[in-house]
Write a protein that holds these residues in place. Structure first.
Motif, PDB file in Angstrom:
ATOM      1  N   ASP A  49       1.086  -1.291  -0.310  1.00 25.63           N
ATOM      2  CA  ASP A  49       0.127   0.196  -0.001  1.00 25.63           C
ATOM      3  C   ASP A  49       0.861   1.344   0.203  1.00 25.63           C
ATOM      4  OD1 ASP A  49      -1.867  -1.925   0.027  1.00 25.63           O
ATOM      5  OD2 ASP A  49      -2.744  -1.173   2.333  1.00 25.63           O
ATOM      6  N   VAL A  50       1.652   1.769   0.655  1.00 20.13           N
ATOM      7  CA  VAL A  50       2.391   2.844   1.044  1.00 20.13           C
ATOM      8  C   VAL A  50       3.612   2.528  -0.833  1.00 20.13           C
ATOM      9  CG1 VAL A  50       3.525   2.458   3.315  1.00 20.13           C
ATOM     10  CG2 VAL A  50       5.246   0.868   1.609  1.00 20.13           C
ATOM     11  N   GLN A  51       3.879   1.872  -1.187  1.00 18.39           N
ATOM     12  CA  GLN A  51       4.025   2.050  -2.657  1.00 18.39           C
ATOM     13  C   GLN A  51       3.144   1.991  -3.223  1.00 18.39           C
ATOM     14  OE1 GLN A  51       5.401  -2.642  -2.454  1.00 18.39           O
ATOM     15  NE2 GLN A  51       7.602  -2.031  -3.950  1.00 18.39           N
ATOM     16  N   LEU A  52       2.071   2.219  -3.270  1.00 21.38           N
ATOM     17  CA  LEU A  52       0.919   2.905  -3.852  1.00 21.38           C
ATOM     18  C   LEU A  52       0.971   4.108  -3.959  1.00 21.38           C
ATOM     19  CD1 LEU A  52      -1.731   0.007  -3.630  1.00 21.38           C
ATOM     20  CD2 LEU A  52      -0.554   0.234  -4.918  1.00 21.38           C
ATOM     21  N   ILE A  53       1.225   4.115  -2.855  1.00 24.40           N
ATOM     22  CA  ILE A  53       1.233   5.859  -2.042  1.00 24.40           C
ATOM     23  C   ILE A  53       2.647   6.560  -2.727  1.00 24.40           C
ATOM     24  CG2 ILE A  53       1.550   6.999  -0.575  1.00 24.40           C
ATOM     25  CD1 ILE A  53      -0.343   5.531   1.677  1.00 24.40           C
ATOM     26  N   GLY A  54       3.529   6.191  -3.402  1.00 20.00           N
ATOM     27  CA  GLY A  54       4.635   6.512  -3.310  1.00 20.00           C
ATOM     28  C   GLY A  54       4.255   6.699  -5.178  1.00 20.00           C
ATOM     29  N   GLY A  55       3.653   5.681  -5.646  1.00 25.04           N
ATOM     30  CA  GLY A  55       3.564   6.156  -7.473  1.00 25.04           C
ATOM     31  C   GLY A  55       2.622   7.329  -7.537  1.00 25.04           C
ATOM     32  N   MET A  56       1.373   7.848  -6.972  1.00 26.74           N
ATOM     33  CA  MET A  56       0.792   8.421  -5.945  1.00 26.74           C
ATOM     34  C   MET A  56       1.249   9.772  -6.955  1.00 26.74           C
ATOM     35  SD  MET A  56      -2.660   7.197  -4.436  1.00 26.74           S
ATOM     36  CE  MET A  56      -3.178   5.429  -4.434  1.00 26.74           C
ATOM     37  N   VAL A  57       2.622   9.926  -5.547  1.00 29.86           N
ATOM     38  CA  VAL A  57       3.139  11.509  -5.191  1.00 29.86           C
ATOM     39  C   VAL A  57       3.463  11.098  -6.656  1.00 29.86           C
ATOM     40  CG1 VAL A  57       5.214  12.085  -4.192  1.00 29.86           C
ATOM     41  CG2 VAL A  57       3.526  10.581  -2.347  1.00 29.86           C
ATOM     42  N   LEU A  58       4.147  10.232  -6.805  1.00 30.54           N
ATOM     43  CA  LEU A  58       5.166  11.042  -8.120  1.00 30.54           C
ATOM     44  C   LEU A  58       4.307  11.154  -9.901  1.00 30.54           C
ATOM     45  CD1 LEU A  58       7.435   7.679  -8.350  1.00 30.54           C
ATOM     46  CD2 LEU A  58       8.153   9.698  -7.881  1.00 30.54           C
ATOM     47  N   HIS A  59       3.131  10.699  -9.547  1.00 27.31           N
ATOM     48  CA  HIS A  59       1.966  11.107 -10.385  1.00 27.31           C
ATOM     49  C   HIS A  59       2.074  12.267 -10.645  1.00 27.31           C
ATOM     50  CE1 HIS A  59      -1.179  10.747 -13.365  1.00 27.31           C
ATOM     51  NE2 HIS A  59      -1.962  10.922 -12.575  1.00 27.31           N
ATOM     52  N   GLU A  60       1.702  12.666  -9.401  1.00 28.42           N
ATOM     53  CA  GLU A  60       1.691  14.420  -9.185  1.00 28.42           C
ATOM     54  C   GLU A  60       2.561  15.409  -9.762  1.00 28.42           C
ATOM     55  OE1 GLU A  60      -0.085  14.811  -5.089  1.00 28.42           O
ATOM     56  OE2 GLU A  60      -2.141  14.002  -5.463  1.00 28.42           O
ATOM     57  N   GLY A  61       3.581  14.724 -10.316  1.00 28.37           N
ATOM     58  CA  GLY A  61       4.601  15.724 -10.133  1.00 28.37           C
ATOM     59  C   GLY A  61       5.302  15.791  -9.189  1.00 28.37           C
ATOM     60  N   ALA A  62       6.163  15.383  -7.875  1.00 22.59           N
ATOM     61  CA  ALA A  62       6.706  15.060  -6.683  1.00 22.59           C
ATOM     62  C   ALA A  62       7.488  14.964  -6.260  1.00 22.59           C
ATOM     63  CB  ALA A  62       5.403  16.015  -5.277  1.00 22.59           C
ATOM     64  N   ILE A  63       8.244  14.848  -5.163  1.00 21.37           N
ATOM     65  CA  ILE A  63       9.376  13.537  -5.133  1.00 21.37           C
ATOM     66  C   ILE A  63       8.709  12.854  -3.882  1.00 21.37           C
ATOM     67  CG2 ILE A  63      11.858  13.365  -4.171  1.00 21.37           C
ATOM     68  CD1 ILE A  63      12.579  15.757  -5.166  1.00 21.37           C
ATOM     69  N   ALA A  64       8.794  11.723  -3.609  1.00 24.47           N
ATOM     70  CA  ALA A  64       8.732  10.513  -3.033  1.00 24.47           C
ATOM     71  C   ALA A  64      10.183  10.423  -2.308  1.00 24.47           C
ATOM     72  CB  ALA A  64       8.276   9.534  -3.595  1.00 24.47           C
ATOM     73  N   GLU A  65       9.772  10.474  -0.633  1.00 23.02           N
ATOM     74  CA  GLU A  65      10.836  10.160  -0.082  1.00 23.02           C
ATOM     75  C   GLU A  65      10.767   8.452   1.046  1.00 23.02           C
ATOM     76  OE1 GLU A  65      14.005  12.947   2.235  1.00 23.02           O
ATOM     77  OE2 GLU A  65      12.641  11.722   4.149  1.00 23.02           O
ATOM     78  N   MET A  66      11.188   7.447   0.396  1.00 20.34           N
ATOM     79  CA  MET A  66      11.320   6.459   0.283  1.00 20.34           C
ATOM     80  C   MET A  66      12.629   5.813   1.037  1.00 20.34           C
ATOM     81  SD  MET A  66       8.342   4.569  -2.134  1.00 20.34           S
ATOM     82  CE  MET A  66       8.043   3.353  -1.561  1.00 20.34           C
ATOM     83  N   LYS A  67      12.374   5.315   1.868  1.00 22.87           N
ATOM     84  CA  LYS A  67      14.116   4.248   2.757  1.00 22.87           C
ATOM     85  C   LYS A  67      14.666   3.447   1.911  1.00 22.87           C
ATOM     86  CE  LYS A  67      13.209   6.771   6.630  1.00 22.87           C
ATOM     87  NZ  LYS A  67      14.262   8.322   6.241  1.00 22.87           N
ATOM     88  N   THR A  68      15.914   3.019   2.584  1.00 24.96           N
ATOM     89  CA  THR A  68      16.505   2.008   1.075  1.00 24.96           C
ATOM     90  C   THR A  68      15.506   0.660   1.594  1.00 24.96           C
ATOM     91  OG1 THR A  68      18.602   3.571   0.985  1.00 24.96           O
ATOM     92  CG2 THR A  68      18.594   1.243   1.200  1.00 24.96           C
ATOM     93  N   GLY A  69      15.806   0.260   0.197  1.00 24.39           N
ATOM     94  CA  GLY A  69      14.799  -0.836   0.581  1.00 24.39           C
ATOM     95  C   GLY A  69      13.642  -1.202   1.322  1.00 24.39           C
ATOM     96  N   GLU A  70      12.555  -0.135   0.470  1.00 27.12           N
ATOM     97  CA  GLU A  70      11.179  -0.199   0.144  1.00 27.12           C
ATOM     98  C   GLU A  70      10.780  -0.503  -0.834  1.00 27.12           C
ATOM     99  OE1 GLU A  70       8.990   0.895   2.570  1.00 27.12           O
ATOM    100  OE2 GLU A  70      10.861  -0.071   4.086  1.00 27.12           O
ATOM    101  N   GLY A  71      11.670  -0.287  -2.413  1.00 27.22           N
ATOM    102  CA  GLY A  71      11.451  -0.518  -3.399  1.00 27.22           C
ATOM    103  C   GLY A  71      10.821   0.444  -4.301  1.00 27.22           C
ATOM    104  N   LYS A  72      12.028   1.232  -4.312  1.00 31.26           N
ATOM    105  CA  LYS A  72      11.890   2.510  -5.499  1.00 31.26           C
ATOM    106  C   LYS A  72      11.548   2.095  -6.975  1.00 31.26           C
ATOM    107  CE  LYS A  72      14.986   4.577  -3.440  1.00 31.26           C
ATOM    108  NZ  LYS A  72      15.616   3.821  -2.425  1.00 31.26           N
ATOM    109  N   THR A  73      11.917   1.204  -7.233  1.00 30.63           N
ATOM    110  CA  THR A  73      12.030   0.947  -8.469  1.00 30.63           C
ATOM    111  C   THR A  73      11.002   0.569  -8.749  1.00 30.63           C
ATOM    112  OG1 THR A  73      14.147  -0.178  -8.946  1.00 30.63           O
ATOM    113  CG2 THR A  73      12.969  -0.454 -10.670  1.00 30.63           C
TER     114      THR A  73
END
Length: 922
Positions: A85-109
């Motif tokens: 679910d937190v990765q879905l939130i990260g994806g929404m932040v990126l779609h809005e044109g912002a920076i998603a700060e996610m800790k190492t190992g949280e699967g940014k790729t």
């Protein structure tokens, strides 16, 4: 106090924003059962449906929930990974044109696939930007399985591919590449002569991985495409030999500002040395004729005083290779500008390469601001949130971790000397080794990492050779027996090739890894080691079969066992041997431990001799600690010290931000002109014919000439007819009886202007008829584009020189930036005037003759030295003999082409290579 209370009651603005994504996450989860029931074909068909909906006017935001649900299901089936679910939130932040700060190992790729898919549906292309070619290839190949499954195409832009491959990659729905390659392709595209030769098709949406590294750290250096100037290697070598003659007191070094300057006695001394070397032949060092010499002396001083081998650069073979101060990686192909790189080559006694002149340049800030929508992801961005917003209008959103962070961050230990600090680190390593705890030891330079490695070797430790098969077997053997091992690995620019494997196994029991920097490594450190990479490395080319299956099962079981042992020992232990200028870099190192709820520990070891401590705050601390009775090998540990260090880091970050912001203000002036020139250039290329523009230029030149030499409302006897006649001959190639016309009774400047314009138009019309309309249409476009390019390059050099000296205007109580803007505007006006004059002068002289060449003709987009400078100053080209320029190839007559290189553009003008067009084998 009230703010803290409000934050406790209502949460921070970041918490409230993250909470706001909850309803859409719930909606995506609600679709999971329905989407998971679809067959592969039905799931794939959703891409076609989404595209049709977009074509019918549906907005991307309205498709976010079903599109994200589709990607989640596809990731489960293709990659075996289900986005949290937190990765879905990260994806929404990126779609809005912002920076998603996610800790190492949280699967940014994996997070990046969600908005990439959604935005690629629009068909305008999505660019995914990484920090190096390895990550671009790895991520593209890894995620292409997912995108291809869903019916999207993927391209990769890396160093070394040709124009045809670049065009195919940019035509894909999703394009992976490095920041350098994207930026250079933009510049290259704006140096092409046919629209069909351009690679990029616009700047719709970009997701930048390791956004802090690319948009802040690397943004200090602009991208420059350059061409060689005259060879001055002897001058660099001679000055380098002279420099050791300087003594203490001849120059002053400011490490904070990274500057070096000669003192008054130093000026006298260097003049004396230069005269002895035969370089200073007349006058003193600061006479006008010796300005170049001053520049070279200053660059040599910088090379010797401010740049350190194995820290700022390394010598590899016969070349000096820059080291990225933030990642510790080599940057092959990148060179310092303005002669600094040549000074370093002379210092290190390698071959001095010729200096280069700037042909095109752009900063990363201005390149990435071209995108309609920009987003980024990283583990560390909040400390630079102000800069991201001010420069790029990007907000930073901290995404909560999937599992709580269990890492313990301890207070720093501060020693008096560097040697005491390293001994403290080694004591800590030995303690961890007894427990079988893996350690990651972070340093700030290659020099420091090798010094730590050397001290470890003196203490009986051995360095791992990762090129050897089963390199980690001695460590694994010790772990199986529950014994400490005495091996360590070094990760820096010298061992770049083994980087991924070294990082992947840094979490195995008892492994000690010394790293120059951990930003943008692209590989997680998994406790117990990485089973997949270990199988690939250890089993190599072992054929498929029973034996390989057995060995794979053994390795996987052992990695699971090792993980439990490492967890029991306390997880990965991060040791920083120095604080970096930026808190963000320290946080990147710390963030390597504690991924996905794993246990971990981190501690920094400092000394008063460290650069940060020495330059920013240890002047009196050493004496104070001695008075307090701090003994050798004793350290002080207190939260106050952490706060003091962070305060010093904050000051450095603020200063660096101000420097970058100030540089950007000046570059914005050039960027506004660059946009106009590049857009105008593209417009010329798109037009089938630029005849109308050429006619306007010719008429404008005639009007300017008359206005320049015949003052408004002046009497004929006040006219400068001789200069007007000369100007008409120079720019319009017409020998007109202007003096006789001026004697005619009642003649006015308007009538004179009209006569000149009419005769110029008639002469040009006759020239078109002689050379044929088709050929002149081609020639006009080539002349216009090449003249614009030449003048733009000169303009860049002039602006660069202006920028270097404009600061002195401040002493006259004038704002240097405003002065720069005003003069840059005047120079741009001059550029447009000279463009009109030179293009007109060239075309009013040109005659085209077709002949069979004796040797291979040059590529089509380079006309053979036909265009002289008929304006007032500027770069001189080869003169045109008898007013004739020769074009060897007729695009419509293959018999006129002669021998054409297989990789040259086809002379027919298709934009394809000759081997893929008229030279294709039948």
């Amino acid at each position: 106090m009230l703010g803290a209370l409000a934050k406790k009651l209502f949460g921070s603005s970041n918490d409230r924003r993250v909470k706001g994504y909850g309803p859409r996450v719930a909606a995506i989860n609600a679709l999971e059962k329905e989407v998971s029931a679809l067959s592969d074909e039905a799931l794939q068909a959703r891409t076609v449906e989404f595209r049709q909906q977009i074509a019918n006017g549906t907005k991307l935001d309205d498709l976010l929930v079903p599109a994200f649900a589709t990607v989640r299901e596809a990731a489960k089936r293709v990659l075996g990974q289900r986005p949290y679910d937190v990765q879905l939130i990260g994806g929404m932040v990126l779609h809005e044109g912002a920076i998603a700060e996610m800790k190492t190992g949280e699967g940014k790729t994996l997070v990046g696939t969600l908005p990439t898919y959604l935005n690629a549906l629009a068909g305008k292309g999505v660019h995914v930007v990484t920090v190096n070619d390895y990550l671009a290839r790895r991520d593209a190949e890894w995620m292409a399985r997912l995108y291809n499954f869903l019916g999207l195409s993927v391209g990769i832009i890396v160093h070394g591919i040709d124009d045809e491959e670049r065009q195919r990659a940019y035509a894909s729905d999703i394009t992976y590449g490095t920041n350098n390659e994207f930026g250079f392709d933009y510049l290259r595209d704006n140096m092409k002569y046919e629209v069909a030769q351009m690679s990029q098709r616009g700047h719709h949406f970009a997701i930048v991985d390791e956004v802090d590294s690319i948009l802040i750290d690397e943004a200090r250096t602009p991208l420059i495409i350059s061409g060689p100037l005259d060879d001055k290697s002897d001058l660099y070598v001679t000055i380098d030999k002279v420099l050791p003659g300087l003594v203490a007191g001849d120059f002053e070094v400011d490490e904070k500002q990274r500057t070096v300057s000669l003192t008054e006695t130093g000026n006298d001394h260097i003049e004396e040395l230069l005269r002895e070397a035969g370089l200073l032949k007349e006058g003193d060092l600061y006479d006008a004729q010796n300005v170049t010499l001053v520049h070279h002396v200053n660059q040599a001083l910088r090379a010797h005083s401010l740049f350190t081998r194995d820290k700022d650069y390394i010598v590899r073979g016969d070349e000096v290779v820059i080291i990225d101060e933030f990642t510790g990686r080599m940057m092959p192909g990148r060179r310092y500008s303005e002669g600094l790189h040549q000074a370093l080559e002379a210092k290190e006694h390698v071959t001095v390469q010729p200096e280069n002149a700037t042909l095109a340049s752009i900063t990363f800030q201005n390149y990435f601001r071209l995108y309609s929508k920009l987003a980024g992801m990283t583990g560390t961005a909040s400390t630079e949130a102000d800069e991201f917003f001010e420069i790029y209008k990007l907000e930073v959103v901290e995404i909560p971790t999937n599992l709580p962070v269990a890492r313990k961050d301890e207070d720093d230990e501060v020693y008096r000397t560097f040697e005491e600090k390293v001994r403290g680190v080694i004591r800590e390593i030995k303690e961890a080794q007894k427990l079988g705890q893996p350690m990651l030891v972070g340093t700030t330079s290659i020099e420091r990492s090798e010094l730590v490695a050397e001290m470890l070797q003196k203490d009986g430790f051995q360095q791992i050779d990762f090129t050897a098969p089963n390199a980690l077997e001695p460590i694994y053997a010790a772990a199986r027996q529950g014994k400490p091992s005495n091996y360590f690995a070094v990760l820096n620019a010298r061992f770049h090739e083994q980087e991924a494997y070294i990082v992947a196994q840094a979490g195995a029991p008892g492994v000690i890894t010394i790293a120059t920097n951990m930003a943008g490594r692209g590989t997680d450190i998994q406790l117990g080691g990485n089973a997949e990479m270990r199988i690939k490395h250890d089993l190599g080319d072992m054929p498929e079969g029973e034996e390989r299956t057995r060995r794979e099962a053994e390795i996987r079981a052992e990695v699971v066992d090792f993980k439990q042992r490492v967890i029991k020992a306390g997880g990965l232990y991060i040791v920083g041997t120095e604080r970096h200028e930026s808190r963000r870099i320290d946080n990147q190192l710390r963030g390597r431990a504690g991924r996905q709820g794993d246990p971990g520990r981190s501690k920094f070891f400092l000394s008063l001799q460290d650069d940060l401590m020495r330059i920013f705050g240890s002047d009196r601390m050493d004496g104070m600690l001695t008075k307090l009775g701090l003994k050798e090998d004793e350290a002080i540990v207190h939260p106050w010290i952490n706060k003091a260090v962070e305060k010093a880091q904050g000051k450095v970050e603020a200063r660096n931000f101000d420097v970058r912001k100030n540089i950007l203000k000046y570059d914005d002036v050039m960027n506004s002109q660059r946009k106009v020139v590049f857009e105008q250039r593209r417009d010329f290329m798109r037009q089938a014919s630029v005849r109308e523009t050429i006619d306007d230029m010719r008429q404008g030149v005639a009007e300017d000439l008359v206005a320049r030499h015949i003052p408004e409302e002046a009497y004929p006897e006040q006219w400068d007819t001789a200069a007007l006649k000369e100007g008409v001959m120079q720019f319009l190639n017409l020998d007109l009886p202007i003096e006789e016309w001026a004697k005619e009774e009642g003649i006015a400047d308007a009538e004179l202007r009209e006569r000149i314009r009419k005769l110029a138009d008639e002469d040009y019309a006759a020239r078109i008829e002689r050379n044929t309309d088709e050929v002149m249409t081609y020639v006009e476009k080539q002349v216009l584009l090449q003249t614009l390019d030449t003048l733009w390059r000169e303009h860049l050099v002039t602006l660069d020189h202006l920028r270097q000296v404009i600061g002195w205007r401040g002493y006259a109580q004038r704002d240097p930036l405003q002065e720069y803007k005003q003069e840059a505007f005047e120079l741009y006006d001059s550029l447009t005037d000279r463009l009109r004059e030179q293009v007109t002068g060239n075309l009013m002289r040109i005659e085209v003759r077709f002949e069979q060449p004796e040797e291979a003709a040059p590529p089509q987009d380079t006309l053979p030295a036909p265009f002289g400078d008929y304006g007032s100053g500027g770069m001189q080209f080869a003169a045109i003999e008898e007013d004739v320029a020769v074009l060897d190839r007729n695009p419509d007559d293959p018999s006129s082409w002669g021998k054409v290189g297989r990789n040259e553009p086809c002379p027919c003008g298709s934009g394809k290579k000759f081997k893929h067009c008229h030279g294709q084998y039948i």
